[in-house]
Motif scaffolding. Sequence first.
Motif, PDB file in Angstrom:
ATOM      1  N   UNK B   4       0.794  -1.123  -0.006  1.00 20.22           N
ATOM      2  CA  UNK B   4       0.052  -0.098  -0.039  1.00 20.22           C
ATOM      3  C   UNK B   4       0.581   1.085   0.032  1.00 20.22           C
ATOM      4  N   UNK B  48     -14.431   4.531   4.897  1.00 23.30           N
ATOM      5  CA  UNK B  48     -14.101   3.271   4.008  1.00 23.30           C
ATOM      6  C   UNK B  48     -14.677   3.396   2.610  1.00 23.30           C
ATOM      7  N   UNK B  55     -18.722   3.614   2.099  1.00 22.47           N
ATOM      8  CA  UNK B  55     -19.594   2.551   2.635  1.00 22.47           C
ATOM      9  C   UNK B  55     -19.714   2.954   4.126  1.00 22.47           C
ATOM     10  N   UNK B  99     -14.638  -6.731   6.425  1.00 27.84           N
ATOM     11  CA  UNK B  99     -13.392  -6.376   6.814  1.00 27.84           C
ATOM     12  C   UNK B  99     -12.780  -7.773   7.477  1.00 27.84           C
ATOM     13  N   UNK B 100     -13.322  -8.954   7.173  1.00 24.62           N
ATOM     14  CA  UNK B 100     -12.876 -10.059   8.011  1.00 24.62           C
ATOM     15  C   UNK B 100     -11.662 -10.625   6.988  1.00 24.62           C
ATOM     16  N   UNK B 101     -11.189  -9.998   6.060  1.00 23.74           N
ATOM     17  CA  UNK B 101     -10.177 -10.453   5.229  1.00 23.74           C
ATOM     18  C   UNK B 101      -8.696  -9.714   5.671  1.00 23.74           C
ATOM     19  N   UNK B 102      -8.849  -9.199   6.312  1.00 24.98           N
ATOM     20  CA  UNK B 102      -7.577  -8.443   6.938  1.00 24.98           C
ATOM     21  C   UNK B 102      -7.319  -7.106   6.418  1.00 24.98           C
ATOM     22  N   UNK B 103      -6.561  -6.227   6.902  1.00 23.82           N
ATOM     23  CA  UNK B 103      -6.031  -5.052   6.132  1.00 23.82           C
ATOM     24  C   UNK B 103      -4.440  -4.981   6.165  1.00 23.82           C
ATOM     25  N   UNK B 104      -4.205  -4.388   5.195  1.00 26.24           N
ATOM     26  CA  UNK B 104      -2.640  -4.070   5.071  1.00 26.24           C
ATOM     27  C   UNK B 104      -2.643  -2.610   5.048  1.00 26.24           C
ATOM     28  N   UNK B 105      -1.706  -2.358   5.969  1.00 22.96           N
ATOM     29  CA  UNK B 105      -1.588  -0.623   6.112  1.00 22.96           C
ATOM     30  C   UNK B 105      -0.449  -0.162   5.303  1.00 22.96           C
ATOM     31  N   UNK B 106      -0.815   1.108   4.980  1.00 20.82           N
ATOM     32  CA  UNK B 106       0.426   1.924   4.130  1.00 20.82           C
ATOM     33  C   UNK B 106       1.203   2.392   5.349  1.00 20.82           C
TER      34      UNK B 106
END
Lengths: 114, 114
Positions: B4, B48, B55, B99-106
């Motif tokens: 990201x 988001x 959304x 949201x259940x797929x996990x976030x990748x942060x910048x």
Amino acid sequence: GENVEQHPSTLSVQEGDSAVIKCTYSDSASNYFPWYKQELGKRPQLIIDIRSNVGEKKDQRIAVTLNKTAKHFSLHITETQPEDSAVYFCAASIKSYNTDKLIFGTGTRLQVFP
Amino acid sequence: KAGVTQTPRYLIKTRGQQVTLSCSPISGHRSVSWYQQTPGQGLQFLFEYFSETQRNKGNFPGRFSGRQFSNSRSEMNVSTLELGDSALYLCASSPGATVGYGYTFGSGTRLTVV
């Protein structure tokens, strides 16, 4: 509600000891609970997550437990090492506007002393 | 696979000005979330976007706005900057519609308002 409370705010342990961080949430519909680790000056990174249909999940030295009745979940780190020193954030999915968002706790600064 | 990407990394602005921050998610990810990180407050959810639609939103004033383009890149805008807007702004991308797929942060954009 949209609260995720996290305790303690700081935690100091000796290398080799265990560390436990606890979070509570308010939305009974929450079903996804990730934990993120943020090292100094770096981005938060997902280290482990758990879903509401599971009570416990382990990945090597880290584990997460979930008590849906009590609405709390915990991160357990065993055999801590200096590289575990970081800020740890818990999060919970919250239903809002017909979809989910992740709400984070305020973080726990873990210091592991050699 | 590129992570990201957030630009710029650092910004210094004067009170009353406006600012635009950019976030390019991981290729194929359609969800972008924005968070404000300040010491002691943890990560506060801003909004988001998924497939160019907002959304979900947090409890921030209307001075904070965002949008998402057809290539999933997202921008957030803060108008009439206040000193209290100084923070690290993080975006996170996710592949799924929940949201259940996990976030990748910048790595974030550090905004300083003087």
